[in-house]
Design a protein around this motif. Structure first.
Motif, PDB file in Angstrom:
ATOM      1  N   LEU A 222       0.830  -1.208   0.000  1.00 30.16           N
ATOM      2  CA  LEU A 222       0.000   0.000   0.000  1.00 30.16           C
ATOM      3  C   LEU A 222       0.861   1.253   0.000  1.00 30.16           C
ATOM      4  N   PHE A 223       1.914   1.248   0.817  1.00 23.70           N
ATOM      5  CA  PHE A 223       2.800   2.403   0.881  1.00 23.70           C
ATOM      6  C   PHE A 223       3.451   2.647  -0.475  1.00 23.70           C
ATOM      7  N   HIS A 224       3.907   1.589  -1.122  1.00 24.87           N
ATOM      8  CA  HIS A 224       4.554   1.719  -2.429  1.00 24.87           C
ATOM      9  C   HIS A 224       3.568   2.248  -3.467  1.00 24.87           C
ATOM     10  N   PHE A 225       2.340   1.760  -3.458  1.00 17.87           N
ATOM     11  CA  PHE A 225       1.333   2.190  -4.428  1.00 17.87           C
ATOM     12  C   PHE A 225       1.051   3.687  -4.308  1.00 17.87           C
ATOM     13  N   PHE A 226       0.777   4.146  -3.089  1.00 19.78           N
ATOM     14  CA  PHE A 226       0.405   5.539  -2.909  1.00 19.78           C
ATOM     15  C   PHE A 226       1.601   6.477  -3.103  1.00 19.78           C
ATOM     16  N   SER A 227       2.785   6.052  -2.711  1.00 24.00           N
ATOM     17  CA  SER A 227       3.950   6.907  -2.923  1.00 24.00           C
ATOM     18  C   SER A 227       4.255   7.044  -4.413  1.00 24.00           C
TER      19      SER A 227
ATOM     20  N   ASP B 283       2.428  14.599  -8.570  1.00 26.99           N
ATOM     21  CA  ASP B 283       3.045  15.865  -8.183  1.00 26.99           C
ATOM     22  C   ASP B 283       4.506  15.991  -8.578  1.00 26.99           C
ATOM     23  N   GLY B 284       5.067  14.942  -9.183  1.00 31.22           N
ATOM     24  CA  GLY B 284       6.453  15.025  -9.622  1.00 31.22           C
ATOM     25  C   GLY B 284       7.390  14.216  -8.756  1.00 31.22           C
ATOM     26  N   ASP B 285       8.362  13.583  -9.411  1.00 30.67           N
ATOM     27  CA  ASP B 285       9.341  12.754  -8.704  1.00 30.67           C
ATOM     28  C   ASP B 285      10.604  13.576  -8.468  1.00 30.67           C
ATOM     29  N   TYR B 286      10.501  14.522  -7.538  1.00 30.85           N
ATOM     30  CA  TYR B 286      11.641  15.369  -7.193  1.00 30.85           C
ATOM     31  C   TYR B 286      11.563  15.664  -5.700  1.00 30.85           C
ATOM     32  N   TYR B 287      12.681  16.099  -5.123  1.00 31.93           N
ATOM     33  CA  TYR B 287      12.722  16.402  -3.696  1.00 31.93           C
ATOM     34  C   TYR B 287      12.599  17.901  -3.420  1.00 31.93           C
ATOM     35  N   GLY B 288      13.139  18.716  -4.326  1.00 30.24           N
ATOM     36  CA  GLY B 288      13.084  20.160  -4.132  1.00 30.24           C
ATOM     37  C   GLY B 288      13.301  20.872  -5.442  1.00 30.24           C
ATOM     38  N   VAL B 289      12.959  22.159  -5.483  1.00 30.98           N
ATOM     39  CA  VAL B 289      13.141  22.959  -6.685  1.00 30.98           C
ATOM     40  C   VAL B 289      13.813  24.274  -6.298  1.00 30.98           C
ATOM     41  N   ILE B 290      14.761  24.698  -7.122  1.00 21.40           N
ATOM     42  CA  ILE B 290      15.424  25.990  -6.963  1.00 21.40           C
ATOM     43  C   ILE B 290      15.014  26.845  -8.156  1.00 21.40           C
ATOM     44  N   TYR B 291      14.403  27.981  -7.876  1.00 18.58           N
ATOM     45  CA  TYR B 291      13.858  28.825  -8.934  1.00 18.58           C
ATOM     46  C   TYR B 291      14.916  29.777  -9.494  1.00 18.58           C
ATOM     47  N   ASN B 292      14.741  30.102 -10.763  1.00 19.94           N
ATOM     48  CA  ASN B 292      15.526  31.133 -11.459  1.00 19.94           C
ATOM     49  C   ASN B 292      17.033  30.954 -11.297  1.00 19.94           C
ATOM     50  N   CYS B 293      17.493  29.782 -11.731  1.00 18.65           N
ATOM     51  CA  CYS B 293      18.924  29.487 -11.715  1.00 18.65           C
ATOM     52  C   CYS B 293      19.561  29.930 -13.035  1.00 18.65           C
ATOM     53  N   ASP B 294      20.786  30.443 -12.970  1.00 17.03           N
ATOM     54  CA  ASP B 294      21.510  30.775 -14.208  1.00 17.03           C
ATOM     55  C   ASP B 294      22.427  29.610 -14.577  1.00 17.03           C
ATOM     56  N   GLU B 295      23.224  29.810 -15.612  1.00 17.93           N
ATOM     57  CA  GLU B 295      24.080  28.725 -16.110  1.00 17.93           C
ATOM     58  C   GLU B 295      25.124  28.313 -15.078  1.00 17.93           C
ATOM     59  N   GLU B 296      25.629  29.275 -14.316  1.00 14.44           N
ATOM     60  CA  GLU B 296      26.607  28.953 -13.276  1.00 14.44           C
ATOM     61  C   GLU B 296      25.984  28.086 -12.188  1.00 14.44           C
ATOM     62  N   ASP B 297      24.723  28.404 -11.805  1.00 21.12           N
ATOM     63  CA  ASP B 297      24.025  27.591 -10.806  1.00 21.12           C
ATOM     64  C   ASP B 297      23.834  26.170 -11.302  1.00 21.12           C
TER      65      ASP B 297
ATOM     66  N   LEU C  34       6.212  14.119  -1.287  1.00 21.32           N
ATOM     67  CA  LEU C  34       7.142  13.003  -1.073  1.00 21.32           C
ATOM     68  C   LEU C  34       7.747  13.046   0.314  1.00 21.32           C
ATOM     69  N   LEU C  35       7.925  14.233   0.853  1.00 25.93           N
ATOM     70  CA  LEU C  35       8.483  14.339   2.197  1.00 25.93           C
ATOM     71  C   LEU C  35       7.565  13.662   3.201  1.00 25.93           C
ATOM     72  N   ARG C  36       6.260  13.750   2.979  1.00 23.47           N
ATOM     73  CA  ARG C  36       5.306  13.084   3.869  1.00 23.47           C
ATOM     74  C   ARG C  36       5.466  11.574   3.806  1.00 23.47           C
ATOM     75  N   TYR C  37       5.864  11.051   2.639  1.00 25.20           N
ATOM     76  CA  TYR C  37       5.969   9.603   2.483  1.00 25.20           C
ATOM     77  C   TYR C  37       7.363   9.069   2.817  1.00 25.20           C
ATOM     78  N   PHE C  38       8.413   9.811   2.406  1.00 26.30           N
ATOM     79  CA  PHE C  38       9.763   9.269   2.527  1.00 26.30           C
ATOM     80  C   PHE C  38      10.648  10.059   3.478  1.00 26.30           C
ATOM     81  N   GLY C  39      10.241  11.240   3.847  1.00 30.16           N
ATOM     82  CA  GLY C  39      11.070  12.056   4.709  1.00 30.16           C
ATOM     83  C   GLY C  39      10.485  12.166   6.097  1.00 30.16           C
ATOM     84  N   GLN C  40      10.767  13.282   6.746  1.00 31.12           N
ATOM     85  CA  GLN C  40      10.299  13.488   8.098  1.00 31.12           C
ATOM     86  C   GLN C  40       9.618  14.839   8.190  1.00 31.12           C
ATOM     87  N   GLY C  41       8.713  15.072   7.235  1.00 31.99           N
ATOM     88  CA  GLY C  41       8.031  16.349   7.188  1.00 31.99           C
ATOM     89  C   GLY C  41       6.686  16.294   7.870  1.00 31.99           C
TER      90      GLY C  41
END
Length: 919
Positions: free
Chosen positions: A43-48, A55-69, A263-270
């Motif tokens: 059940l945990f695997h199905f819902f995660s 909602d996307g398979d990512y942990y975090g997003v950084i907005y407005n990054c340039d080429e150096e970032d 995802l933090l609710r499922y795999f992290g400690q949020g």
């Protein structure tokens, strides 16, 4: 050792019935342990996985990054995966009504350029059309299709694209919220688009609304491909999801960012840590099952020991050592474990897999209820990992060894002479000293109770074993049922089913631009009457909703109520604007009768009683940083409630509107004029009134409080409110521009009912809108159906283990005391006295078992609650109703034990039973 090996095999083969019962008990226990662990992981695997897809398979997003970032991220050893969305620019959306453009949440369009990996990783799913193939094609989110203009595949749209520039000249990032006061466009921050290019796009697809976009962002996000940009949003995965926030803060603290809380609710400690809650409760349940299994297997080995006491005596008399006897018992356990563990693991896995196959349609319906784009996107399958099976096998092996340990030690201490003579079970050095007194049983049940009391004193170990065995059964029932209770509670979340099929929302009674004929109460009641004549409509009710100012003393609120409105409690009083239902009198009277209340008290013309809808659901941030769901009663019981005051702005003169003076909060500004021709406040005549003189206070007699399960079909059972008859609404007294009229319908033929409403809507110049309740109830219905089936299968296995344990205990107790009962009968004990003795004995160990099992069950329930509270706030710590069921079950056990014992004794032959050499 070989002799012990052969001897153990022969004993198992010679006692086929007992071996089969013990083997079945071990297999059942292992199967249940395996099913609990693998079912939870599946059940945990199905819902995660579903949340990743949505909602996307990512942990975090950084907005407005340039080429150096981007280069820094690519070279970082802490980052596992990067997904890029290039920002082409922002444009005015150029569709929708003018008022919406200035005041709504989403007033711009942001164009993002992505590649094929982005579509797969971020859960972009098409509702219709195809993905873009070049920089002149876009896909739009579904929310754009209902934002003021109808879009079709193949339509072209031209945008002037550039950057958002604030009044201070700064560049505003595309995801930044607008600074605005929605009460007036004058309070919005001045923004402009600094145009850099004009581009025409062809719409080639419509996608689901992006789950990775914040709700409050001001841009509709449309996606294209093939554009090289210098600025991008980077969606990333770090090696540990728990370290994502620290990584971004340390390396990109000057950028705006966001964590994937799903995802933090499922795999992290949020917030609402689902993994910790789910597997924590699973661990509690496995402990409950293991303890119950120990009791069942221990009983089987104890029976084996009792039946083989004489054999062990003979075995030791020919030279067997204590160690060899102990090894013999453990070998028996080992033989059973070798075959039972694989069988239990297999049966548990196959059983879980079969249950999920049977529930496939419910899982599919639950996913499909989110929209056509999700149909077939993910399917429920059996999922486990090797270490899950290892944990189940090790837990089961430890269970068997613990179960066999005490019988093995007892077997090792057997004296050959006493074992052969069969005197060890009845010898008690302290018997003469402990036998004195009548005890409570003797005082209550007379001679029969006295015999029972002395038997209990003489056979303490036996009585303790029986009481403990019954306690384990109750513990298993309470622990398992409590787990089911908490799981249901945790899965309910904020979803509450709606019990109506359609609602009609009428145009506001303050809409001066609409035909006045359709804005009257008489017309609306007439329309509802027409709907009631249809055979496809069961019920229809006309309701006026008003958001009025409520004042309640804090002492009237429950703990859950204080969570719901905590920020609105000032100086010991709750000040809150909430809805009051003014329900047409005939329908209100029918509902009152359904509740068993006196309609005359609630429908009287002066000071009618206030009916309180007393349920609340929501989510709140707690001191430990977690966000939890809560549900419960808003107010104290009606008998404890004090005054509830309702206040609203009075109607003064010909004024049609009033609002607080922004320059002087102590004054109200009243407006007089024609709203159909007014362009601004300057077109109205104005006058000011002190706030205290503009407010009318109404205090009602407190009526009954209504729980969520008794809510009417036209009220959402997750929100509190008040109900009054429509006749109590005074149009001449209040200025209430936030009043809205509704009609709620329950149907038996939804298609025919909809056809009728559409016909009436056309006939009456579209004077009302037709709506349906949110579809969360369909999702919840499927989720609860799945949960109920899984948990009922689990409960059935628990009941089987409990019944096997109880039957084993009772029948063994009777068999071990056959000679003793025969001696009592031979001494001339009457039927009446004998029945009293049996009943007194059963009552004694049943009560002890109930108390011990009840305390153990309460501990297990509290432990489950301690894991649940990481996701749900509830004051329902111990489900008391389960104890009533347990008490009833124990009464049945006591009756069964008494009847069974008497039937065995009545049918027995005294002479043959007294000659028995084996106990």
């Amino acid at each position: 050792m070989k002799i012990l090996f052969l001897y153990t095999k022969r004993m198992l083969a010679a006692n086929k019935a007992r071996t089969a019962v013990t083997f079945a008990g071990i297999v059942l226990s292992f199967a249940l342990l395996t099913a609990v662990l693998t079912g939870t992981s599946s059940l945990f695997h199905f819902f995660s996985e579903y949340m990743k897809m949505r909602d996307g398979d990512y942990y975090g997003v950084i907005y407005n990054c340039d080429e150096e970032d981007e280069a820094r991220l690519a070279q970082s050893g802490e980052v596992m995966q990067i997904c890029r969305m290039g920002i082409v620019g922002v444009a005015e959306k150029n569709f929708g009504i003018e008022h919406e453009v200035s005041l709504s949440n989403r007033v711009y369009v942001a164009i993002g350029s992505v590649n094929a990996d982005f579509f797969a990783t971020m859960g972009v799913r098409l509702i219709e059309g195809r993905l873009p193939e070049n920089d002149s094609e876009v896909i739009i989110p579904q929310m754009m299709t209902t934002a003021g203009k109808e879009f079709h595949i193949g339509d072209t749209i031209t945008w002037q694209i550039g950057e958002r520039i604030g009044s201070d000249g700064r560049v505003i990032q595309h995801q930044e919220q607008r600074i605005e006061d929605r009460s007036s466009a004058d309070f919005c921050e001045e923004e402009t688009i600094q145009v850099e290019q004009t581009k025409t796009y062809t719409i080639v697809g419509v996608s689901t609304n992006p789950g990775y976009q914040k709700f409050a962002e001001p841009c509709y996000l449309v996606l294209t491909t093939g554009v090289q940009t210098t600025i991008s949003d980077i969606y990333l995965k770090t090696k540990s999801i728990d370290d994502t926030s620290d990584f971004i803060a340390k390396n990109f603290g000057d950028h705006q960012s966001k964590i994937n809380e799903t995802l933090l609710r499922y795999f992290g400690q949020g917030v609402s840590d689902i993994r910790y809650m789910l597997f924590g409760m699973c661990a509690v349940l496995m402990v409950v099952v293991a303890i119950a299994s120990i009791a069942l297997i221990y009983n089987s080995f104890s029976i084996s020991l009792t039946e083989r006491t004489r054999q062990f005596g003979l075995f030791k008399s020919i030279g067997a050592t204590r160690f060899q006897v102990i090894v013999s018992v453990f070998l028996e356990a080992g033989f059973l474990a070798v075959s039972a563990i694989p069988a239990g693991l297999l049966i548990g896995c196959v059983g879980v897999s079969c249950v999920f196959r049977l529930l496939k349609n419910s899982f599919d319906a639950m996913i499909n209820s989110n929209g056509v784009a999700y149909v077939g996107s993910i399917s429920m399958t059996f999922y486990t990992q090797v270490w899950y099976l290892v944990v189940a096998a090790v837990t089961g092996l430890i269970t068997i060894l613990i179960s066999a340990m005490v019988p093995a030690m007892r077997a090792g201490r057997i004296s050959p002479i006493e074992a052969i003579r069969q005197t060890n079970d009845i010898k008690d050095h302290k018997f003469a000293r402990n036998i004195r007194g009548r005890g409570i049983l003797g005082m209550v049940f007379g001679v029969g109770g006295l015999i029972a009391h002395r038997n209990a004193k003489r056979n303490k170990k036996s009585y303790r074993a029986i009481s403990f065995s019954l306690a384990i059964c109750l513990f298993l029932f309470l622990g398992g049922s409590g787990f089911i209770y908490y799981m249901r509670l945790s899965m309910k979340g904020l979803n509450v089913p709606y019990y109506y099929n359609y609602h009609i929302q009428f145009n506001s009674i303050y809409n001066d631009t609409f035909d006045q004929e359709y804005l009257t109460q008489e017309f609306r009641e007439k329309l509802v009457g027409q709907l009631r004549t249809s055979s496809s409509i069961i019920e229809a009710v006309y309701i006026r909703k008003a958001n009025l100012h409520i004042v309640v003393d804090e002492s009237n609120l429950t703990n859950v109520g204080k969570l719901a409105v905590g920020e609105y409690i000032v100086d010991g009083q709750m000040h809150y604007r909430d809805q009051i239902y003014f329900v047409e009198d005939t329908q209100y009277e029918a509902y009152l009768k359904q509740l068993g209340l006196n309609p005359e008290e609630y429908l009287r013309s002066e000071n009618p009683k206030l009916l309180i809808l007393n349920a609340v659901k929501g989510a709140a941030d707690f001191d430990d940083g977690r966000r939890r769901f809560y549900e419960g009663s808003m107010f104290q019981d009606s008998s404890k409630l004090t005054e509830i005051s309702i206040m609203e702005q009075k109607k003064i003169g010909d004024a049609s509107y009033a609002y607080p003076d922004p320059e002087d909060p102590s004054m109200m500004i009243y407006l007089v004029g024609d709203g159909r021709t007014a362009q601004s406040d300057d077109d109205f005549k104005k006058f000011k009134v002190p706030v205290e003189e503009s407010m009318e206070k109404l205090s009602f007699e407190i009526g009954e409080t209504v729980k969520a399960e008794d809510y009417p079909y036209w009220a959402w059972a997750g929100d509190w409110g008040f109900v009054l008859p429509l006749s109590a609404y005074n149009e001449d007294l209040f200025i209430t521009p936030n009043i809205q009229d509704y009609a709620y319908l329950k149907t038996i033929d939804s298609e025919r009912a909809l056809e009728l409403m559409l016909e009436l809507r056309n006939e009456y110049d579209e004077s009302f809108d037709i709506g349906m309740p949110p579809q969360t109830d369909q999702y919840e219905a499927n989720m609860m159906r799945i949960l109920n089936v899984c948990l009922m299968c689990f409960l059935i296995l628990i009941v089987l283990i409990s019944l096997a344990n109880i039957a084993n205990t009772i029948t063994t107790a009777v068999r071990l005391r056959t000679r003793e009962y025969a001696m009592i009968k031979a001494a001339g004990c009457s039927k009446h006295t004998f029945l009293r003795m049996i009943f007194a004995e059963n009552l004694s160990y049943t009560l002890r078992g109930f108390v011990i099992g009840g305390l153990m069950g309460a501990l297990a329930n509290y432990k489950s609650y301690s894991y649940l509270k990481y996701s749900i706030y509830t004051n329902k710590i111990i489900p008391i109703g389960l104890y009533a069921v347990g008490a009833a079950a124990f009464i049945l056990v006591m009756i069964f034990s008494t009847v069974y014992t008497w039937q065995k004794v009545r049918k027995g032959n005294i002479c043959e039973e007294l000659r028995q050499e084996t106990v």
